[in-house]
Scaffold this motif. Structure first.
Motif, PDB file in Angstrom:
ATOM      1  N   SER A   1      32.479  84.065  -8.254  1.00 56.79           N
ATOM      2  CA  SER A   1      32.156  84.243  -6.323  1.00 56.79           C
ATOM      3  C   SER A   1      32.685  86.046  -6.829  1.00 56.79           C
ATOM      4  O   SER A   1      31.659  86.353  -5.847  1.00 56.79           O
ATOM      5  N   ASP A   2      32.873  85.970  -7.629  1.00 53.67           N
ATOM      6  CA  ASP A   2      33.961  87.266  -8.137  1.00 53.67           C
ATOM      7  C   ASP A   2      33.628  88.093  -8.933  1.00 53.67           C
ATOM      8  O   ASP A   2      33.690  88.147 -10.169  1.00 53.67           O
ATOM      9  N   ALA A   3      32.435  89.247  -7.827  1.00 56.01           N
ATOM     10  CA  ALA A   3      31.607  90.534  -8.969  1.00 56.01           C
ATOM     11  C   ALA A   3      32.784  91.103 -10.338  1.00 56.01           C
ATOM     12  O   ALA A   3      31.796  91.193 -11.304  1.00 56.01           O
ATOM     13  N   GLU A   4      33.764  91.022  -9.859  1.00 57.41           N
ATOM     14  CA  GLU A   4      34.570  92.169 -10.709  1.00 57.41           C
ATOM     15  C   GLU A   4      35.034  91.019 -12.236  1.00 57.41           C
ATOM     16  O   GLU A   4      35.041  91.938 -12.897  1.00 57.41           O
ATOM     17  N   ASN A   5      34.984  90.283 -11.879  1.00 58.71           N
ATOM     18  CA  ASN A   5      35.348  89.002 -12.420  1.00 58.71           C
ATOM     19  C   ASN A   5      34.276  88.887 -13.669  1.00 58.71           C
ATOM     20  O   ASN A   5      34.407  88.316 -14.824  1.00 58.71           O
ATOM     21  N   CYS A   6      32.808  89.103 -13.078  1.00 57.53           N
ATOM     22  CA  CYS A   6      31.398  88.930 -14.372  1.00 57.53           C
ATOM     23  C   CYS A   6      32.127  90.073 -14.768  1.00 57.53           C
ATOM     24  O   CYS A   6      30.717  91.139 -14.589  1.00 57.53           O
ATOM     25  N   LYS A   7      31.932  89.298 -16.070  1.00 57.05           N
ATOM     26  CA  LYS A   7      31.555  90.294 -17.019  1.00 57.05           C
ATOM     27  C   LYS A   7      30.253  90.134 -17.309  1.00 57.05           C
ATOM     28  O   LYS A   7      29.988  91.839 -18.193  1.00 57.05           O
ATOM     29  N   PHE A   8      29.343  89.236 -17.804  1.00 56.32           N
ATOM     30  CA  PHE A   8      27.936  89.431 -17.870  1.00 56.32           C
ATOM     31  C   PHE A   8      26.961  88.395 -16.545  1.00 56.32           C
ATOM     32  O   PHE A   8      26.957  87.292 -16.763  1.00 56.32           O
ATOM     33  N   CYS A   9      27.187  89.433 -15.428  1.00 55.95           N
ATOM     34  CA  CYS A   9      26.160  88.802 -14.634  1.00 55.95           C
ATOM     35  C   CYS A   9      24.975  88.171 -14.798  1.00 55.95           C
ATOM     36  O   CYS A   9      24.423  89.549 -15.509  1.00 55.95           O
ATOM     37  N   TYR A  10      24.622  87.675 -14.716  1.00 57.82           N
ATOM     38  CA  TYR A  10      22.777  87.324 -14.427  1.00 57.82           C
ATOM     39  C   TYR A  10      21.956  88.005 -13.656  1.00 57.82           C
ATOM     40  O   TYR A  10      20.985  88.864 -15.017  1.00 57.82           O
ATOM     41  N   SER A  11      22.364  89.224 -12.707  1.00 53.20           N
ATOM     42  CA  SER A  11      21.232  90.778 -12.708  1.00 53.20           C
ATOM     43  C   SER A  11      21.412  91.046 -13.815  1.00 53.20           C
ATOM     44  O   SER A  11      20.534  91.841 -14.191  1.00 53.20           O
ATOM     45  N   GLU A  12      22.172  91.910 -13.824  1.00 57.63           N
ATOM     46  CA  GLU A  12      23.308  93.176 -15.210  1.00 57.63           C
ATOM     47  C   GLU A  12      21.995  92.309 -16.386  1.00 57.63           C
ATOM     48  O   GLU A  12      20.703  93.597 -16.990  1.00 57.63           O
ATOM     49  N   ASN A  13      22.105  91.082 -16.640  1.00 55.20           N
ATOM     50  CA  ASN A  13      21.643  90.844 -18.423  1.00 55.20           C
ATOM     51  C   ASN A  13      20.056  91.261 -18.007  1.00 55.20           C
ATOM     52  O   ASN A  13      19.208  90.975 -19.085  1.00 55.20           O
ATOM     53  N   CYS A  14      19.592  90.709 -17.025  1.00 50.27           N
ATOM     54  CA  CYS A  14      18.214  90.272 -16.815  1.00 50.27           C
ATOM     55  C   CYS A  14      17.186  91.783 -17.022  1.00 50.27           C
ATOM     56  O   CYS A  14      16.620  91.704 -17.603  1.00 50.27           O
ATOM     57  N   ILE A  15      17.963  92.485 -16.356  1.00 53.41           N
ATOM     58  CA  ILE A  15      17.329  93.940 -16.145  1.00 53.41           C
ATOM     59  C   ILE A  15      17.353  94.488 -17.561  1.00 53.41           C
ATOM     60  O   ILE A  15      17.370  95.659 -18.158  1.00 53.41           O
TER      61      ILE A  15
END
Length: 220
Positions: A178-192
């Protein structure tokens, strides 16, 4: 009890149940736990939800409503809907946020769908809607010169399936936070990022605008 109070109690139960499921894991939470957290009696809880399965089903339906409603409305508009890469990315973001709000569900997805046939059916319909949306969007972007025309429709269908499957495996394997700053590989980023090889020069201009808004540099 009037309708307004009924709705208020029902909503409180749902919110408290979500908090408990996220904190303790849904299998460890009892109906008594939910009643206590909701400051209501067990009898009142079972008046609104006969079982934990009923409660989980409603929570799942609510979690799907926003995203599913948006996608179904776009699909109903057919060719008249103005697809672009940013709008596809926005769907990635919505899907990611929905998952973060219901982390307990994704972490226990296999157990839940195996244990609750109704939820498995609901999950299947929601999944089909997302896949249909991606396929439709990719077809429109291909026609508009944003996606490569030398890639077949079947390959774009496979890409759509991959994007949906990525969400399931991503969050089940503990990548959800739930912490976007600690999400090194977020789903949305990897999809794009996955879409980049399929983009034309026109598409890459739209891509750079999206990446710029994310505050990172990739594939320039």
């Amino acid at each position: 009890m009037d309708t307004k109070n009924n709705k208020s109690t029902r909503d409180m139960i749902i919110e408290q149940a979500k908090h408990l499921f996220n904190d303790k894991g849904y299998s460890r939470v009892t109906m008594r736990d939910i009643a206590a957290a909701s400051a209501t009696s067990l009898g009142n809880l079972t008046h609104h939800f006969h079982s934990k399965a009923d409660l989980i089903s409603v929570i799942f339906q609510r979690s799907q409503e926003g995203l599913t409603r948006i996608l179904e409305e776009r699909l109903r508009q057919g060719d008249s809907y103005p697809y672009n890469l940013q709008k596809v990315y926005d769907v990635f973001l919505l899907a990611e946020q929905r998952a973060k709000d219901n982390a307990w569900y994704w972490r226990n997805l296999t157990e839940i769908v195996n244990g609750y046939p109704l939820i498995a059916e609901q999950e299947g319909r929601a999944r089909s809607t997302v896949i249909e949306y991606y396929i439709t969007a990719f077809r429109a972007l291909k026609t508009d010169g944003v996606l490569r025309s030398d890639v077949t429709d079947e390959q774009y269908q496979a890409l759509a399936l991959t994007l949906v499957q990525l969400m399931n495996t991503w969050y089940q394997n503990g990548s959800l936070t739930s912490d976007a700053e600690n999400c090194k590989f977020c789903y949305s980023e990897n999809c794009i990022y996955l879409l980049y090889p399929y983009l034309t020069d026109k598409g890459r201009l739209e891509y750079k605008e999206i990446i710029s808004g994310m505050g990172v540099q990739k594939n320039d």
